[in-house]
Design an enzyme around this catalytic site. Structure first.
Site, PDB file in Angstrom:
ATOM      1  N   ASP A  10       0.846  -1.193   0.000  1.00 19.85           N
ATOM      2  CA  ASP A  10       0.000   0.000   0.000  1.00 19.85           C
ATOM      3  C   ASP A  10       0.887   1.252   0.000  1.00 19.85           C
ATOM      4  OD1 ASP A  10      -1.975   1.864   0.350  1.00 19.85           O
ATOM      5  OD2 ASP A  10      -2.658   1.132   2.307  1.00 19.85           O
ATOM      6  N   ASP A 112      -3.262   2.476  -5.784  1.00 24.34           N
ATOM      7  CA  ASP A 112      -2.055   2.462  -4.957  1.00 24.34           C
ATOM      8  C   ASP A 112      -1.935   1.229  -4.068  1.00 24.34           C
ATOM      9  OD1 ASP A 112      -4.151   3.367  -3.244  1.00 24.34           O
ATOM     10  OD2 ASP A 112      -2.633   4.140  -1.868  1.00 24.34           O
ATOM     11  N   GLU A 113      -2.668   0.173  -4.383  1.00 24.65           N
ATOM     12  CA  GLU A 113      -2.619  -1.037  -3.562  1.00 24.65           C
ATOM     13  C   GLU A 113      -2.578  -2.291  -4.424  1.00 24.65           C
ATOM     14  OE1 GLU A 113      -5.750  -1.113  -0.242  1.00 24.65           O
ATOM     15  OE2 GLU A 113      -6.299   0.568  -1.513  1.00 24.65           O
TER      16      GLU A 113
HETATM   17 MG   LIG Z   1      -2.467   3.944   0.233  1.00 23.39          MG
END
Ligand SMILES: [Mg+2]
Length: 399
Positions: A10, A112-113
């Site tokens: 993350d 973003d993960e």
């Molecule tokens: Mg994040």
């Protein structure tokens, strides 16, 4: 069966970090992570809201989702930068590319993960906790932003772990650590427990994740229906959902057959379609996924190709269900032209647990899946098709 090992990677404060890194890369001296700064859109400051904030802005009381106007009041020297999604996509792609070097199963969960299924890779990588540090540091050294890595025996636990404390950290939440590390957390921290649900849970004195994990399941499902069931499972760290790589999720699972002759009879084409349904459903069950979109493709003797698809409210993976949907699609689309290719594809996978809980499913579908699973087990035990559909056995192969 040995436990799975899942990583959740993350990006810390993604939008602000990525804008900061991009500015540095294009020659700017100022690192906006180190000054009071926010990412907020768009042109009209009046209506824009804070999408991400730097640590110095956070210290001055700026919170995500508040208006830029109110953020500016708290922090007069606040710098505001617009989001640049094309840049974010580039960094997201670059991170994904690095992660794909460590596992063939990488799922892009959001911009973003990513989830990585690392099960069985110890022989290749050695100690997987050390590897998590290596990956984290490599992303920082090569791309310039920090990430958290969460490690667990399920996607849920990996995701919960990556949230423990930030930034630039590796955390574990293995099944045997759930009691100690997850149960003391406030119920609001549980994945998928939104604001409203959290409030309702607190009203019945469920304040921690542990409270929910040890609550009476009947009472929880009565009050919260299938969401309650899911949260109860999450609170106990139960989550069997597979890591689905982008390639698989995009292309789906399917197969097609080009025939040596033109098929002109309905029954001939349906025979092929049924065969494909058998193959596709076997693969779906092997991957332990349910498909909610079924696509049938036909190509006629003039090489003109056409396809039809159906989106279902629920996921399926048994032969009967897939063939039933495919057959109806075929009836709708076939123009009685001679057919040279028949294809069957499934996409839009859903997690097994949603299917089990769905109250909208016709019961036959659930039962079918159970029966099918049993048939698979028996067949794989004896390494052949001891049990098969009678209609498949007695059929004349006409192609
Ligand atoms: Mg994040």
């Amino acid at each position: 069966m040995s436990k799975r090992i899942i990583f959740h990677v993350d990006v810390n404060n993604a939008f602000l970090s990525w804008t900061a890194v991009d500015k540095l890369k294009s020659g700017e001296k100022l690192d906006i992570r180190k000054i009071p700064a926010v990412i907020g859109g768009l042109k009209e400051e009046r209506k824009g809201i804070v999408l991400a904030k730097s640590m110095p802005a956070k210290i001055k009381g700026v919170v995500t989702a508040e208006t830029l106007l109110s953020a500016r009041k708290k922090c007069p020297d606040l710098k505001i930068y617009p989001p640049t999604f094309s840049v974010y996509k580039e960094y997201s792609d670059a991170m994904h590319k690095i992660l794909c070097e460590y596992s063939p199963l990488v799922e892009r969960y959001s911009i973003d993960e990513c989830f990585l299924d690392m099960t069985g890779t110890e022989r290749l990588h050695g100690d997987l906790e050390n590897l998590a540090y290596t990956i984290k540091d490599r992303i920082y050294n090569e791309l310039g932003f920090t990430v958290n890595v969460g490690i667990g025996n399920s996607k849920l636990c990996a995701k919960m772990a990556s949230d423990f404390s930030k930034p630039n950290k590796v955390h574990t939440l293995y099944d045997n650590e759930i009691k100690e590390k997850m149960w003391p957390l406030p119920i609001s921290e549980l994945f998928m427990s939104g604001k409203k649900t959290t409030e309702k849970l607190k009203q019945i004195d469920i304040n921690t994740i542990g409270n929910l994990a040890n609550a009476d399941l009947n009472m929880i499902t009565r009050k919260f229906k299938k969401l309650g069931y899911m949260l109860y499972e999450y609170a106990n760290g139960i989550d069997d959902s597979p890591v689905i790589s982008e390639r698989e999720a995009y292309k789906g699972i399917g197969n097609s057959v080009t025939l040596p002759i033109d098929l002109t009879e309905e029954t001939q084409i349906l025979d092929v379609l049924q065969d494909l349904a058998v193959q596709v459903s076997e693969r779906l069950r092997k991957e332990n996924v349910l498909a909610s979109v079924i696509v049938v493709q036909l190509k006629n003797s003039n090489f003109k190709s056409y396809s039809h698809q159906k989106k279902l409210e629920y996921g399926i993976n048994s032969v009967n269900d897939i063939y039933f949907v495919a057959k109806n699609l075929f009836y709708k689309m076939w123009k009685e032209d001679p057919i040279r290719l028949v294809g069957l594809r499934t996409t839009d996978f859903v997690e097994n647990k949603f299917e089990q809980m769905s109250i909208f499913n016709p019961p036959s579908i659930k039962e079918n899946n159970k029966v099918q699973k049993l048939i698979d087990e028996i067949n794989s035990k004896y390494n052949s098709k001891v049990i098969d559909k009678a209609s498949l056995l007695n059929r004349n192969k006409k192609y």
